[in-house]
Design an enzyme around this catalytic site. Structure first.
Site, PDB file in Angstrom:
ATOM      1  N   LYS A  82       2.930  -3.774   6.298  1.00  0.00           N
ATOM      2  CA  LYS A  82       3.243  -3.830   4.870  1.00  0.00           C
ATOM      3  C   LYS A  82       4.732  -3.607   4.604  1.00  0.00           C
ATOM      4  O   LYS A  82       5.312  -4.221   3.701  1.00  0.00           O
ATOM      5  CB  LYS A  82       2.403  -2.804   4.106  1.00  0.00           C
ATOM      6  CG  LYS A  82       0.923  -3.184   4.018  1.00  0.00           C
ATOM      7  CD  LYS A  82       0.749  -4.506   3.289  1.00  0.00           C
ATOM      8  CE  LYS A  82      -0.681  -4.913   3.128  1.00  0.00           C
ATOM      9  NZ  LYS A  82      -0.827  -6.212   2.432  1.00  0.00           N
ATOM     10  N   TYR A 132      -0.876  -0.605  10.206  1.00  0.00           N
ATOM     11  CA  TYR A 132      -1.039  -1.289   8.913  1.00  0.00           C
ATOM     12  C   TYR A 132       0.188  -1.060   8.039  1.00  0.00           C
ATOM     13  O   TYR A 132       0.691  -1.989   7.387  1.00  0.00           O
ATOM     14  CB  TYR A 132      -2.294  -0.757   8.220  1.00  0.00           C
ATOM     15  CG  TYR A 132      -2.552  -1.325   6.843  1.00  0.00           C
ATOM     16  CD1 TYR A 132      -3.025  -2.624   6.684  1.00  0.00           C
ATOM     17  CD2 TYR A 132      -2.337  -0.556   5.699  1.00  0.00           C
ATOM     18  CE1 TYR A 132      -3.264  -3.143   5.417  1.00  0.00           C
ATOM     19  CE2 TYR A 132      -2.574  -1.070   4.429  1.00  0.00           C
ATOM     20  CZ  TYR A 132      -3.038  -2.362   4.298  1.00  0.00           C
ATOM     21  OH  TYR A 132      -3.275  -2.884   3.052  1.00  0.00           O
ATOM     22  N   HIS A 164     -12.671   2.266   2.589  1.00  0.00           N
ATOM     23  CA  HIS A 164     -11.812   3.383   2.256  1.00  0.00           C
ATOM     24  C   HIS A 164     -12.660   4.530   1.713  1.00  0.00           C
ATOM     25  O   HIS A 164     -13.866   4.399   1.527  1.00  0.00           O
ATOM     26  CB  HIS A 164     -10.767   2.956   1.227  1.00  0.00           C
ATOM     27  CG  HIS A 164      -9.699   2.079   1.798  1.00  0.00           C
ATOM     28  ND1 HIS A 164      -9.682   0.716   1.613  1.00  0.00           N
ATOM     29  CD2 HIS A 164      -8.616   2.368   2.561  1.00  0.00           C
ATOM     30  CE1 HIS A 164      -8.633   0.201   2.230  1.00  0.00           C
ATOM     31  NE2 HIS A 164      -7.976   1.170   2.812  1.00  0.00           N
ATOM     32  N   SER A 205       0.849  -1.190   0.000  1.00  0.00           N
ATOM     33  CA  SER A 205       0.000   0.000   0.000  1.00  0.00           C
ATOM     34  C   SER A 205       0.882   1.237   0.000  1.00  0.00           C
ATOM     35  O   SER A 205       1.992   1.225   0.540  1.00  0.00           O
ATOM     36  CB  SER A 205      -0.892  -0.002   1.237  1.00  0.00           C
ATOM     37  OG  SER A 205      -1.495   1.266   1.438  1.00  0.00           O
ATOM     38  N   SER A 206       0.367   2.304  -0.579  1.00  0.00           N
ATOM     39  CA  SER A 206       1.131   3.556  -0.605  1.00  0.00           C
ATOM     40  C   SER A 206       1.255   4.183   0.777  1.00  0.00           C
ATOM     41  O   SER A 206       2.054   5.111   0.964  1.00  0.00           O
ATOM     42  CB  SER A 206       0.482   4.554  -1.567  1.00  0.00           C
ATOM     43  OG  SER A 206      -0.864   4.811  -1.194  1.00  0.00           O
ATOM     44  N   CYS A 207       0.523   3.678   1.772  1.00  0.00           N
ATOM     45  CA  CYS A 207       0.623   4.233   3.130  1.00  0.00           C
ATOM     46  C   CYS A 207       1.943   3.852   3.801  1.00  0.00           C
ATOM     47  O   CYS A 207       2.231   4.308   4.911  1.00  0.00           O
ATOM     48  CB  CYS A 207      -0.550   3.789   3.986  1.00  0.00           C
ATOM     49  SG  CYS A 207      -0.493   2.055   4.475  1.00  0.00           S
TER      50      CYS A 207
END
Length: 327
Positions: free
Chosen positions: A155, A151, A194, A122-124
């Site tokens: 990742k 989270y 989301h 994920s880009s987070c």
């Protein structure tokens, strides 16, 4: 399996369409899109299990399943996911569940000599105030967004797992980091979704009920990039057949919009003509999260589904499946 003494030696090429291809998370937003893509491309043995059939947090069960199917290829698209509210409320769950899922699936893949693995993150994972657009080398250069740091850490651990396998065992496993995804089979739950599916549900319900107004979280000023799940699936297969390297690859469109703009667009698509209000006591999250997709472009892939077209298709799917969707 013995440890590798050399660096990874692998030349990406077309995958064997008759080999067993395991998609972990095959019923979710990304996983289901990948299954559709693989079948369209002629793969004849695409396999998966629902969470009711196989709990990926159960290490013994995961190892037994992987030993039974002996996949040649694997995409790890399974994860516990959610929006700002869910991530803020249940950080232990997001950290623990995702670490266990990743560890179990990747360890079982290693034990069964799976040749090619794509881990989806994920880009987070990137710092909250990373320079925009965010390059892959921004990883671990600053503080994470607090509302989804648990989270994100899980990742990041997945990326390091892939890199460790490459270093220790010489296997050509890769990681792909998508931007905000949307499309069929998304989670439209009021408390777990989301931003984009949450807005679709909120505005569609308001349009149907004749509500005078809709209230969204935050100021509406943060900028977000959105990628249709079918585009993501296309990118994953392309990377598996054209890219190999230890660094994660950003997957996105290269352009973004404000939350306010996407809300107005969705309101128009569903036919809501009331007022939109903003609850500024609620968090905005990261101010901007636009990915630098030059590495992906260099590998020969760019997005094909426009946001306008993707939204039309997603709203239509949501309305056709409203009685059976998650949430």
């Amino acid at each position: 399996m013995t440890a590798a003494t050399d660096t990874v030696q692998y030349a990406p090429a077309q995958l064997d369409r008759d080999a067993t291809f395991y998609v972990a998370g095959h019923r979710g937003l990304v996983g289901s899109a990948i299954v559709r893509k693989l079948k369209t491309e002629g793969f004849t043995d695409v396999v998966g299990k629902t969470s009711a059939e196989l709990d990926l947090k159960d290490r013994e069960a995961v190892f037994a399943y992987m030993s039974d199917i002996k996949p040649r290829y694997l995409v790890l698209a399974a994860a516990k996911v959610g929006g700002i509210l869910a991530n803020s409320t249940y950080p232990v769950d997001f950290l623990s569940d995702n670490l266990r899922i990743q560890s179990n699936v990747l360890d079982a893949a290693l034990a069964n000599d799976v040749e090619r693995v794509a881990f989806l993150g994920s880009s987070c994972i990137y710092p909250k105030f990373a320079e925009q657009p965010i390059r892959e080398d921004s990883l671990l250069t600053g503080h994470l967004e607090p509302t989804n740091d648990a989270y994100a850490i899980a990742k990041i651990a997945g990326i390091l797992n892939i890199q460790a396998v490459r270093r220790q065992y010489g296997l050509p496993w890769i990681s792909a980091m998508p931007t905000n995804l949307y499309g069929p089979n998304d989670n439209f739950s009021p408390n777990g979704s989301h931003v984009l599916p949450a807005l679709i549900r909120r505005y569609d319900e308001a349009a149907k009920s004749g509500a005078a107004s809709v209230t969204n979280w935050g100021t509406g000023t943060p900028r977000r990039e959105f990628l249709h799940a079918d585009d993501m699936a296309d990118a994953v297969l392309h990377l598996l057949e054209h890219y190999d390297g230890p660094e994660q690859v950003n997957v996105g469109t290269g352009s973004d919009v404000t939350i306010r703009e996407i809300a107005e667009t969705i309101a128009g698509v569903v036919g809501f003509d009331g007022e939109t209000q903003w609850d500024t006591t609620k968090p905005d999250g990261t101010p901007q999260k636009l990915l630098d997709v030059s590495k992906l472009a260099h590998a020969g892939w760019t997005s094909k589904i426009s946001l306008a077209d993707g939204l039309d298709r997603t709203v239509a799917w949501y309305r056709d499946h409203i009685d059976s969707i998650r949430g």
